[in-house]
Design an enzyme around this catalytic site. Structure first.
Site, mmCIF file in Angstrom:
data_model
loop_
_atom_site.group_PDB
_atom_site.id
_atom_site.type_symbol
_atom_site.label_atom_id
_atom_site.label_comp_id
_atom_site.label_asym_id
_atom_site.label_seq_id
_atom_site.Cartn_x
_atom_site.Cartn_y
_atom_site.Cartn_z
ATOM 1 N N HIS A 4 -5.355 16.279 -27.995
ATOM 2 C CA HIS A 4 -5.923 17.132 -26.951
ATOM 3 C C HIS A 4 -7.462 17.051 -26.979
ATOM 4 C CE1 HIS A 4 -6.520 20.855 -24.526
ATOM 5 N NE2 HIS A 4 -7.538 21.036 -25.354
ATOM 6 N N GLU A 5 -8.031 17.105 -28.177
ATOM 7 C CA GLU A 5 -9.497 17.012 -28.295
ATOM 8 C C GLU A 5 -9.972 15.620 -27.870
ATOM 9 O OE1 GLU A 5 -10.834 19.715 -28.450
ATOM 10 O OE2 GLU A 5 -9.241 20.906 -29.322
ATOM 11 N N HIS A 10 -10.425 15.559 -24.273
ATOM 12 C CA HIS A 10 -11.730 16.059 -23.808
ATOM 13 C C HIS A 10 -12.792 14.961 -23.888
ATOM 14 C CE1 HIS A 10 -10.656 20.148 -23.054
ATOM 15 N NE2 HIS A 10 -10.308 20.426 -24.299
HETATM 16 ZN ZN LIG Z 1 -9.289 22.020 -25.092
#
Ligand SMILES: [Zn+2]
Length: 237
Positions: free
Chosen positions: A100-101, A104
């Site tokens: 998830h990171e 980003h």
């Molecule tokens: Zn996030």
């Protein structure tokens, strides 16, 4: 004012319950799926590194920090910061959060609009959260002190306008978070880090985490609605 029982019943208590409920759900999902090992045995840090390298983001560092679920990506320093459990963890939960990171970081690299906008809005959100709140409270105090003079109502409304910047910030945060999660689910399978059938646990952790951002928005809405209703009720006209 701050011990106003109406505020406690309509805003404070529901806010604590809503955010408490959703953050407990994330912790429960993480605890459960941090015991489910992935077949390929990647740690969160290794998974993040592989995903970044595959996207040509060799310049983004994967670093470790303390604190439970304090994971984030910093677009200013180009650092992907993982908590100890995620950094070293070989579970589907750790890999999910690391991915998830990385999502980003991919957003940052592709100049994803909502992420840009969100970064620009940080100072506005801080102003709205502090100044907006103070102005709302001052306006309400003016209303009570003056026995309902309309000026107090307008001060509250002005404060609400400022405080709405927080809501706007949270609104822009939603696509940023949902998109990072969507990317994470795809890239871990594409990169061969996790098998599709292993994704269930990872998805549960990420979906629970996404809901905390919705919960934060609901508590902001409650605060705004409360001040608007109090000001309207206390005003003579
Ligand atoms: Zn996030």
């Amino acid at each position: 004012m701050f011990y106003d029982y109406q505020y406690i019943i309509w805003v404070l208590l529901p806010s604590i319950l809503i955010s408490g409920f959703f953050s407990l759900r994330v912790k429960a999902a993480f605890n459960k799926y941090s015991r489910v090992a992935s077949r390929n045995g990647y740690t969160g840090a290794q998974a993040a590194r592989k995903l970044l390298d595959r996207a040509g983001l060799q310049h983004v560092d994967v670093v470790q920090t303390s604190g439970f679920l304090s994971d984030h990506y910093n677009p200013m320093t180009k650092k992907l910061v993982l908590s100890q459990d995620v950094y070293h963890g070989q579970s589907v939960a750790s890999i999910g959060i690391a991915a998830h990171e990385a999502g980003h970081a991919l957003q940052d690299a592709s100049n994803y609009g909502p992420l840009r906008l969100r970064s620009k809005m940080v100072p506005l959100c801080t102003i709205g959260n502090t100044l907006g709140y103070i102005v709302m409270v001052v306006g309400l105090l003016m209303l009570y002190a003056s026995g309902g003079a309309a000026i107090g109502k307008y001060v509250v409304f002005f404060g609400c306008g400022l405080f709405s910047l927080v809501l706007l910030f949270q609104l822009v945060t939603l696509p940023v978070e949902f998109d990072a999660t969507r990317r994470a689910k795809e890239i871990v399978v594409d990169a061969g880090i996790i098998y599709r059938e292993e994704r269930l646990g990872m998805d549960k952790v990420l979906n629970a985490a996404a809901m905390t951002y919705v919960a934060a928005m609901v508590t902001t809405l409650l605060t705004l609605a409360y001040y608007i209703m109090r000001a309207t009720a206390a005003s003579r006209d």
